[in-house]
Design a protein around this motif. Structure first.
Motif, PDB file in Angstrom:
ATOM      1  N   TYR A  36       0.827  -1.190   0.000  1.00  0.00           N
ATOM      2  CA  TYR A  36       0.000   0.000   0.000  1.00  0.00           C
ATOM      3  C   TYR A  36       0.874   1.257   0.000  1.00  0.00           C
ATOM      4  O   TYR A  36       1.921   1.280   0.653  1.00  0.00           O
ATOM      5  CB  TYR A  36      -0.865   0.065   1.255  1.00  0.00           C
ATOM      6  N   CYS A  37       0.416   2.291  -0.682  1.00  0.00           N
ATOM      7  CA  CYS A  37       1.021   3.598  -0.494  1.00  0.00           C
ATOM      8  C   CYS A  37       0.033   4.479   0.266  1.00  0.00           C
ATOM      9  O   CYS A  37      -1.186   4.238   0.243  1.00  0.00           O
ATOM     10  CB  CYS A  37       1.425   4.245  -1.809  1.00  0.00           C
ATOM     11  N   ALA A  38       0.582   5.464   0.948  1.00  0.00           N
ATOM     12  CA  ALA A  38      -0.240   6.331   1.773  1.00  0.00           C
ATOM     13  C   ALA A  38       0.361   7.728   1.812  1.00  0.00           C
ATOM     14  O   ALA A  38       1.586   7.882   1.679  1.00  0.00           O
ATOM     15  CB  ALA A  38      -0.353   5.767   3.189  1.00  0.00           C
ATOM     16  N   ALA A  39      -0.486   8.724   2.015  1.00  0.00           N
ATOM     17  CA  ALA A  39      -0.059  10.124   2.063  1.00  0.00           C
ATOM     18  C   ALA A  39      -0.353  10.694   3.445  1.00  0.00           C
ATOM     19  O   ALA A  39      -1.426  10.438   4.018  1.00  0.00           O
ATOM     20  CB  ALA A  39      -0.780  10.934   0.995  1.00  0.00           C
ATOM     21  N   GLY A  40       0.594  11.460   3.957  1.00  0.00           N
ATOM     22  CA  GLY A  40       0.414  12.053   5.272  1.00  0.00           C
ATOM     23  C   GLY A  40       1.318  13.247   5.480  1.00  0.00           C
ATOM     24  O   GLY A  40       2.167  13.547   4.632  1.00  0.00           O
ATOM     25  N   PRO A  41       1.161  13.905   6.618  1.00  0.00           N
ATOM     26  CA  PRO A  41       1.911  15.135   6.863  1.00  0.00           C
ATOM     27  C   PRO A  41       3.340  14.930   7.360  1.00  0.00           C
ATOM     28  O   PRO A  41       4.145  15.860   7.314  1.00  0.00           O
ATOM     29  CB  PRO A  41       1.073  15.831   7.932  1.00  0.00           C
ATOM     30  N   LEU A  42       3.649  13.709   7.850  1.00  0.00           N
ATOM     31  CA  LEU A  42       4.939  13.474   8.489  1.00  0.00           C
ATOM     32  C   LEU A  42       5.713  12.368   7.783  1.00  0.00           C
ATOM     33  O   LEU A  42       5.129  11.456   7.212  1.00  0.00           O
ATOM     34  CB  LEU A  42       4.736  13.073   9.953  1.00  0.00           C
ATOM     35  N   THR A  43       7.025  12.455   7.893  1.00  0.00           N
ATOM     36  CA  THR A  43       7.876  11.377   7.399  1.00  0.00           C
ATOM     37  C   THR A  43       8.062  10.379   8.540  1.00  0.00           C
ATOM     38  O   THR A  43       8.836  10.607   9.473  1.00  0.00           O
ATOM     39  CB  THR A  43       9.226  11.910   6.942  1.00  0.00           C
ATOM     40  N   THR A  44       7.333   9.291   8.455  1.00  0.00           N
ATOM     41  CA  THR A  44       7.348   8.283   9.497  1.00  0.00           C
ATOM     42  C   THR A  44       6.956   6.941   8.902  1.00  0.00           C
ATOM     43  O   THR A  44       6.285   6.877   7.872  1.00  0.00           O
ATOM     44  CB  THR A  44       6.368   8.659  10.632  1.00  0.00           C
ATOM     45  N   LEU A  45       7.373   5.873   9.573  1.00  0.00           N
ATOM     46  CA  LEU A  45       6.962   4.533   9.159  1.00  0.00           C
ATOM     47  C   LEU A  45       5.747   4.048   9.960  1.00  0.00           C
ATOM     48  O   LEU A  45       5.334   2.906   9.812  1.00  0.00           O
ATOM     49  CB  LEU A  45       8.117   3.545   9.334  1.00  0.00           C
ATOM     50  N   GLN A  46       5.187   4.935  10.764  1.00  0.00           N
ATOM     51  CA  GLN A  46       4.020   4.572  11.561  1.00  0.00           C
ATOM     52  C   GLN A  46       2.743   4.859  10.775  1.00  0.00           C
ATOM     53  O   GLN A  46       2.457   6.011  10.444  1.00  0.00           O
ATOM     54  CB  GLN A  46       4.028   5.338  12.880  1.00  0.00           C
ATOM     55  N   ALA A  47       1.972   3.828  10.526  1.00  0.00           N
ATOM     56  CA  ALA A  47       0.790   3.947   9.680  1.00  0.00           C
ATOM     57  C   ALA A  47      -0.249   4.926  10.210  1.00  0.00           C
ATOM     58  O   ALA A  47      -0.969   5.551   9.425  1.00  0.00           O
ATOM     59  CB  ALA A  47       0.148   2.572   9.514  1.00  0.00           C
ATOM     60  N   ALA A  48      -0.313   5.092  11.505  1.00  0.00           N
ATOM     61  CA  ALA A  48      -1.354   5.926  12.097  1.00  0.00           C
ATOM     62  C   ALA A  48      -1.273   7.389  11.655  1.00  0.00           C
ATOM     63  O   ALA A  48      -2.264   8.107  11.714  1.00  0.00           O
ATOM     64  CB  ALA A  48      -1.283   5.844  13.617  1.00  0.00           C
ATOM     65  N   TRP A  49      -0.100   7.822  11.194  1.00  0.00           N
ATOM     66  CA  TRP A  49       0.079   9.210  10.794  1.00  0.00           C
ATOM     67  C   TRP A  49      -0.353   9.474   9.350  1.00  0.00           C
ATOM     68  O   TRP A  49      -0.324  10.608   8.904  1.00  0.00           O
ATOM     69  CB  TRP A  49       1.532   9.629  10.972  1.00  0.00           C
ATOM     70  N   TYR A  50      -0.729   8.428   8.632  1.00  0.00           N
ATOM     71  CA  TYR A  50      -1.092   8.588   7.227  1.00  0.00           C
ATOM     72  C   TYR A  50      -2.617   8.606   7.086  1.00  0.00           C
ATOM     73  O   TYR A  50      -3.297   7.703   7.541  1.00  0.00           O
ATOM     74  CB  TYR A  50      -0.484   7.463   6.391  1.00  0.00           C
ATOM     75  N   ALA A  51      -3.119   9.653   6.435  1.00  0.00           N
ATOM     76  CA  ALA A  51      -4.564   9.848   6.357  1.00  0.00           C
ATOM     77  C   ALA A  51      -5.183   9.240   5.110  1.00  0.00           C
ATOM     78  O   ALA A  51      -6.367   8.892   5.122  1.00  0.00           O
ATOM     79  CB  ALA A  51      -4.875  11.345   6.392  1.00  0.00           C
TER      80      ALA A  51
END
Length: 122
Positions: free
Chosen positions: A95-110
């Motif tokens: 999966y690819c995901a977009a979010g505000p932070l550079t992190t490997l934690q899925a919870a930060w991707y909206a």
């Protein structure tokens, strides 16, 4: 409508390569960090790589470091994951995901794509 679509998955032999693409529509790709995640049957979702908005910062999970390369083409609103030296344990839905932070934690991707299957088998 904000949308991410992955492509490029498939069946490959051990030691082979694949390139996954993550295409964006409905938003500016360069407004977000992009992460790649994978989930194998019976396992938790794993963050494997991210790239910053500009592309200047990248990171990889130890499980893929040295074999996978993430890149982005903001003009083409696409992020790529080049996967080399594939192993059977790389088999998963990616999966690819977009979010505000550079992190490997899925919870930060909206925002998430629907996933693409990668199977590594002889």
């Amino acid at each position: 409508q904000l949308q991410l679509v992955e492509s490029g998955g498939g069946l490959v032999q051990p030691g082979g390569s694949l390139r996954l693409s993550c295409a964006a529509s409905g938003f500016r790709l360069d407004s977000y960090a992009i992460g790649w995640f994978r989930q194998a049957p019976g396992k938790e979702r794993e963050g494997i790589s991210y790239i910053s908005r500009s592309g200047g910062s990248t990171n990889y999970a130890d499980s893929v470091k040295g074999r996978f390369t993430i890149s982005r083409d903001n003009a083409k609103i696409t992020v790529y994951l080049q996967m080399n030296s594939l192993k059977p344990e790389d088999t998963a839905v990616y999966y690819c995901a977009a979010g505000p932070l550079t992190t490997l934690q899925a919870a930060w991707y909206a925002y998430w794509g629907q996933g693409t299957q990668v199977t590594v088998s002889s």
